[in-house]
Write a protein that holds these residues in place. Structure first.
Motif, short mmCIF file in Angstrom:
data_model
loop_
_atom_site.label_atom_id
_atom_site.label_comp_id
_atom_site.label_asym_id
_atom_site.label_seq_id
_atom_site.Cartn_x
_atom_site.Cartn_y
_atom_site.Cartn_z
N HIS A 11 0.86 -1.05 -0.12
CA HIS A 11 0.03 -0.12 -0.01
C HIS A 11 0.92 1.26 0.17
O HIS A 11 1.03 1.90 1.04
CB HIS A 11 -0.84 0.00 1.29
N LEU A 68 -0.67 4.30 1.59
CA LEU A 68 -0.76 4.32 2.98
C LEU A 68 0.70 4.76 3.46
O LEU A 68 0.75 5.44 4.65
CB LEU A 68 -1.24 2.98 3.46
N ALA A 101 1.94 7.64 6.18
CA ALA A 101 2.52 7.46 7.35
C ALA A 101 3.71 8.32 7.37
O ALA A 101 4.18 8.95 8.40
CB ALA A 101 2.92 5.84 7.56
N ASP A 156 -5.77 -2.32 15.79
CA ASP A 156 -4.91 -1.04 15.93
C ASP A 156 -3.79 -1.47 16.65
O ASP A 156 -3.61 -2.34 17.23
CB ASP A 156 -5.70 -0.18 17.33
N SER A 195 -1.41 -2.79 12.03
CA SER A 195 -2.91 -2.66 12.39
C SER A 195 -3.60 -2.74 11.24
O SER A 195 -4.72 -2.15 10.75
CB SER A 195 -3.12 -0.95 12.44
N ALA A 218 -3.40 -3.03 7.70
CA ALA A 218 -3.37 -2.29 6.35
C ALA A 218 -3.47 -3.49 5.18
O ALA A 218 -4.06 -3.22 4.25
CB ALA A 218 -1.96 -1.74 6.09
N GLY A 266 -7.23 -2.20 7.09
CA GLY A 266 -7.11 -1.25 8.08
C GLY A 266 -6.01 0.00 7.66
O GLY A 266 -5.43 -0.10 6.54
N PRO A 267 -5.88 0.66 8.88
CA PRO A 267 -4.95 1.55 8.51
C PRO A 267 -3.45 1.06 8.76
O PRO A 267 -3.13 0.04 9.18
CB PRO A 267 -5.01 2.79 9.76
N SER A 318 -0.01 2.07 10.65
CA SER A 318 0.36 2.69 11.73
C SER A 318 1.77 3.22 11.61
O SER A 318 2.34 2.57 11.28
CB SER A 318 0.05 1.86 13.00
N THR A 374 -1.24 10.61 14.59
CA THR A 374 -2.58 10.97 14.08
C THR A 374 -2.31 12.16 13.38
O THR A 374 -1.68 13.17 13.72
CB THR A 374 -3.70 10.90 15.08
#
Length: 247
Positions: free
Chosen positions: A12, A15, A19, A201, A213, A215, A219-220, A222, A235
């Motif tokens: 990803h 993402l 980050a 998370d 988390s 991905a 998901g996200p 982290s 965040t």
């Protein structure tokens, strides 16, 4: 020393860039320009742009950014397939291969331009993959370390075999271990920062910090900052403390 870390990326690129944007904002807020960034492995598989992720990280290191990248089990699976498509990783279930949809290998090969890599003869896909994946990518992945000690934190992909000296740990455990490590509540002499086991998370357990988390599953991704044994999730609104979940 404050250290940044990023969890399992799984192809990803967007993402990953997000980050790093969070890290850049935190650097500016806390004047942390020289702090290292550790990526805990699983760069490839499942997501849409594994080739882009590898190129991004390679170029960042080449530009002199203080980035460290560790090898994950999926990265080793990719390399193994390129060497021998019939070789079976000892950490993988006997009924699964890297081209199985559950593993995400076809998505990795598609990012290098292969057409329908999960639906054609393995020999054909292997030959095309050998031609499509740059040797520079293969050499870089091969050279990735499996662990890194920085200050009071030990960074690995999956975890460690509890009670075993770091120099005696096997690559299979560092890349694949789950139960014996995840269930062990003992202090390991350092905060073990890892991924590999997907959670909703990033979660701090006192003796370890899991930053995978999910991905790979929508998901996200982290990004965290670590200072000693304390950690914060980055965040868009700044740092959120990761409070140890100790039963």
């Amino acid at each position: 020393m404050q250290i940044y870390a990023i969890g399992d990326i799984h192809g990803h690129l967007g993402l990953l860039q997000g980050a790093h944007a969070l890290i850049a904002a935190d650097r500016a807020a806390y004047r942390n320009s020289a702090s290292p960034v550790v990526h805990v492995g699983d760069l490839v598989d499942r997501g849409p742009d594994s080739a882009g992720v590898i190129n991004y990280l390679m170029q960042g290191q080449k530009a002199g950014h203080p980035w460290h990248v560790l090898k994950g089990n999926h990265d080793r699976l990719f390399l193994t397939f390129l060497t021998d498509p019939w070789a079976h990783d000892p950490g993988l279930r006997p009924d699964l291969g890297w081209l199985h949809p559950r593993l995400g290998g076809p998505q990795t090969l598609a990012s290098y331009g292969l057409r329908e890599p999960g639906n054609r003869p393995v020999e054909q896909i292997h030959a095309e993959a050998r031609a499509a994946v740059p040797q520079a990518h293969r050499d870089w992945l091969t050279a990735l370390p499996t662990n890194l000690m920085l200050d009071a934190a030990l960074f690995v992909h999956a975890g460690i075999r509890p009670g075993i000296n770091l120099r005696d740990q096997t690559e299979d455990d560092l890349l694949w271990i789950r139960g014996p490590f995840l269930e062990d509540r003992r202090d390991h002499g350092a905060l073990v920062v890892h991924g590999h086991t997907a959670l909703p998370d990033a979660t701090h357990y006192g003796n370890r910090l899991n930053i995978d988390s999910s991905a790979a599953y929508g998901g996200p991704l982290s990004a965290v900052v670590i200072d000693g044994r304390d950690a914060w999730l980055l965040t868009p609104k700044g740092r959120t403390p990761l409070v140890p979940q100790i039963p």
